[in-house]
Design an enzyme around this catalytic site. Structure first.
Site, PDB file in Angstrom:
ATOM      1  N   GLY A   1     -51.587 -11.649 -16.302  1.00 48.49           N
ATOM      2  CA  GLY A   1     -50.645 -12.644 -15.807  1.00 48.49           C
ATOM      3  C   GLY A   1     -51.031 -13.243 -14.464  1.00 48.49           C
ATOM      4  N   GLY A   2     -51.209 -14.536 -14.459  1.00 52.78           N
ATOM      5  CA  GLY A   2     -51.427 -15.247 -13.202  1.00 52.78           C
ATOM      6  C   GLY A   2     -52.794 -15.059 -12.561  1.00 52.78           C
TER       7      GLY A   2
ATOM      8  N   GLY B   1     -55.305 -16.287 -19.344  1.00 57.13           N
ATOM      9  CA  GLY B   1     -54.853 -17.285 -20.305  1.00 57.13           C
ATOM     10  C   GLY B   1     -55.089 -18.697 -19.817  1.00 57.13           C
TER      11      GLY B   1
ATOM     12  N   ASP C   1     -51.182 -11.965 -27.691  1.00 59.68           N
ATOM     13  CA  ASP C   1     -49.832 -11.715 -27.201  1.00 59.68           C
ATOM     14  C   ASP C   1     -48.831 -11.845 -28.339  1.00 59.68           C
ATOM     15  OD1 ASP C   1     -50.094 -11.192 -24.362  1.00 59.68           O
ATOM     16  OD2 ASP C   1     -50.908 -13.224 -24.245  1.00 59.68           O
TER      17      ASP C   1
ATOM     18  N   GLY D   1     -43.742 -13.050 -21.304  1.00 58.42           N
ATOM     19  CA  GLY D   1     -43.068 -14.059 -22.129  1.00 58.42           C
ATOM     20  C   GLY D   1     -43.775 -15.403 -22.139  1.00 58.42           C
ATOM     21  N   PHE D   2     -44.449 -15.723 -21.042  1.00 61.51           N
ATOM     22  CA  PHE D   2     -45.049 -17.055 -20.946  1.00 61.51           C
ATOM     23  C   PHE D   2     -46.371 -17.011 -20.198  1.00 61.51           C
ATOM     24  CE2 PHE D   2     -40.451 -17.280 -20.996  1.00 61.51           C
ATOM     25  CZ  PHE D   2     -40.237 -18.115 -22.082  1.00 61.51           C
ATOM     26  N   GLY D   3     -47.244 -17.948 -20.558  1.00 60.49           N
ATOM     27  CA  GLY D   3     -48.486 -18.122 -19.807  1.00 60.49           C
ATOM     28  C   GLY D   3     -48.225 -19.014 -18.602  1.00 60.49           C
ATOM     29  N   GLY D   4     -49.202 -19.065 -17.715  1.00 62.46           N
ATOM     30  CA  GLY D   4     -49.155 -20.029 -16.618  1.00 62.46           C
ATOM     31  C   GLY D   4     -48.190 -19.702 -15.490  1.00 62.46           C
TER      32      GLY D   4
ATOM     33  N   SER E   1     -56.659 -14.578 -23.037  1.00 58.35           N
ATOM     34  CA  SER E   1     -55.422 -14.559 -23.817  1.00 58.35           C
ATOM     35  C   SER E   1     -55.275 -15.890 -24.531  1.00 58.35           C
ATOM     36  CB  SER E   1     -54.218 -14.345 -22.896  1.00 58.35           C
ATOM     37  OG  SER E   1     -53.051 -14.798 -23.557  1.00 58.35           O
TER      38      SER E   1
ATOM     39  N   MET F   1     -45.185  -7.295 -27.307  1.00 56.06           N
ATOM     40  CA  MET F   1     -43.955  -7.519 -26.539  1.00 56.06           C
ATOM     41  C   MET F   1     -42.834  -7.710 -27.550  1.00 56.06           C
ATOM     42  SD  MET F   1     -45.704 -10.019 -23.753  1.00 56.06           S
ATOM     43  CE  MET F   1     -47.085 -10.345 -24.842  1.00 56.06           C
TER      44      MET F   1
ATOM     45  N   HIS G   1     -51.223  -7.021 -27.566  1.00 55.73           N
ATOM     46  CA  HIS G   1     -50.202  -6.695 -26.575  1.00 55.73           C
ATOM     47  C   HIS G   1     -48.837  -6.948 -27.220  1.00 55.73           C
ATOM     48  CE1 HIS G   1     -48.343  -8.010 -22.434  1.00 55.73           C
ATOM     49  NE2 HIS G   1     -47.788  -6.916 -22.901  1.00 55.73           N
TER      50      HIS G   1
ATOM     51  N   MET H   1     -45.111 -11.704 -29.512  1.00 57.22           N
ATOM     52  CA  MET H   1     -43.761 -11.822 -28.938  1.00 57.22           C
ATOM     53  C   MET H   1     -42.748 -12.082 -30.055  1.00 57.22           C
ATOM     54  SD  MET H   1     -44.534 -14.257 -25.689  1.00 57.22           S
ATOM     55  CE  MET H   1     -45.902 -13.934 -24.562  1.00 57.22           C
TER      56      MET H   1
HETATM   57  C1  DX5 Z   1     -47.569 -13.057 -20.728  1.00 54.60           C
HETATM   58  C2  DX5 Z   1     -48.763 -12.622 -21.517  1.00 54.60           C
HETATM   59  C3  DX5 Z   1     -50.075 -12.945 -20.904  1.00 54.60           C
HETATM   60  C4  DX5 Z   1     -50.302 -14.385 -20.641  1.00 54.60           C
HETATM   61  C5  DX5 Z   1     -51.281 -14.527 -19.530  1.00 54.60           C
HETATM   62  O1  DX5 Z   1     -46.423 -12.479 -21.277  1.00 54.60           O
HETATM   63  O2  DX5 Z   1     -48.742 -11.235 -21.732  1.00 54.60           O
HETATM   64  O3  DX5 Z   1     -51.129 -12.407 -21.673  1.00 54.60           O
HETATM   65  O4  DX5 Z   1     -50.782 -15.070 -21.749  1.00 54.60           O
HETATM   66  O5  DX5 Z   1     -51.447 -15.874 -19.305  1.00 54.60           O
HETATM   67  P1  DX5 Z   1     -51.798 -16.466 -17.881  1.00 54.60           P
HETATM   68  O6  DX5 Z   1     -53.195 -16.018 -17.541  1.00 54.60           O
HETATM   69  O7  DX5 Z   1     -51.694 -17.929 -18.097  1.00 54.60           O
HETATM   70  O8  DX5 Z   1     -50.786 -15.934 -16.892  1.00 54.60           O
HETATM   71 ZN    ZN Z   2     -50.576 -10.210 -22.637  1.00 63.02          ZN
END
Ligand code: DX5
Ligand code: ZN
Length: 219
Positions: A177-178, A198, A36, A143-146, A9, A69, A67, A38
């Protein structure tokens, strides 16, 4: 299904050097590029739209996994597909006429995916399982990475894998995610086919080496 799909990602990539960052994961053996999208409405964050996706399309031959969102994704399906998205995944929580939207994505020539948030049960997808190409199990709130992997997601993947075997459905199961080096094997064993990663890739000094590391764990 033998071959697992690694879909880095780019959410946490360096956007000032996106083409080069994509090249790094490509060299490491990435299979898809996960984009992603958003809108600051469906999720509390904003990324990019079809114009940037079109630019990404120019920088790689890998399939683009979009994806969405966003609110009312139906309004933008054509734009994203024309911009070069190969997979379009919409959210169950946002789309009222899920069967219609998934059918429309396929008619427009893309693969159709549906995503479920952590609070949304697998049972809500029952009627579309025969027609969908991919199910994205959100293992964090979008909504967010990490963020940290939500453990309950594992049971959803196991449930989806069993439903697929029992009814001979063809969908891919994707996790998002995660995912990190510690939990990727457990998710793999649960029956997952496609791995969105990601932070665990793009926050490394050597993006290519960390892509290779995940690729090896998935083969
Ligand atoms: C979150 C995104 C994910 C995100 C994953 O809303 O859909 O694709 O980038 O990132 P990591 O691997 O850092 O959780
Ligand atoms: Zn995603």
């Amino acid at each position: 299904m033998k071959n697992k799909i690694l879909a880095p990602s780019i959410l946490t990539a360096d956007f000032s050097n996106l083409a080069q960052q994509i090249r790094c994961v490509e060299l490491g053996g990435a299979d898809w590029i996960h984009c992603d999208i958003m809108d600051g409405q469906f999720v509390p964050n904003i990324t990019f739209g079809p114009i940037v996706l079109k630019a990404i399309r120019k920088s790689t031959k890998l399939p683009l996994d979009a994806h969405l969102m966003i609110k009312t994704p139906d309004n933008l399906l054509e734009e994203f597909i024309n911009a070069g998205a190969d997979y379009i995944t919409i959210h169950q929580e946002e789309v009222v006429h899920l069967h219609r939207t998934l059918t429309r994505i396929k008619e427009l020539g893309a693969k159709a995916g549906v995503a479920v948030n952590p609070a949304t049960p697998v049972s809500s997808l029952k009627e579309v399982l025969p027609i969908v190409d991919m199910i994205l199990v959100m293992s964090v709130n979008p909504g967010f990475g990490g963020q940290k992997f939500i453990e309950g997601s594992l049971n959803k993947i196991i449930e989806l894998d069993k439903l697929r075997t029992d009814s001979n459905y063809k969908y891919l199961i994707q996790v998002d995610g995660g995912i990190d080096l510690n939990n990727v094997k457990t998710v793999l064993e649960a029956g997952c086919n496609s791995f969105v990663i990601g932070n665990s890739i793009f926050k490394n000094d050597n993006i290519t080496a960390s892509t290779v590391e995940f690729k090896n764990l998935l083969s």
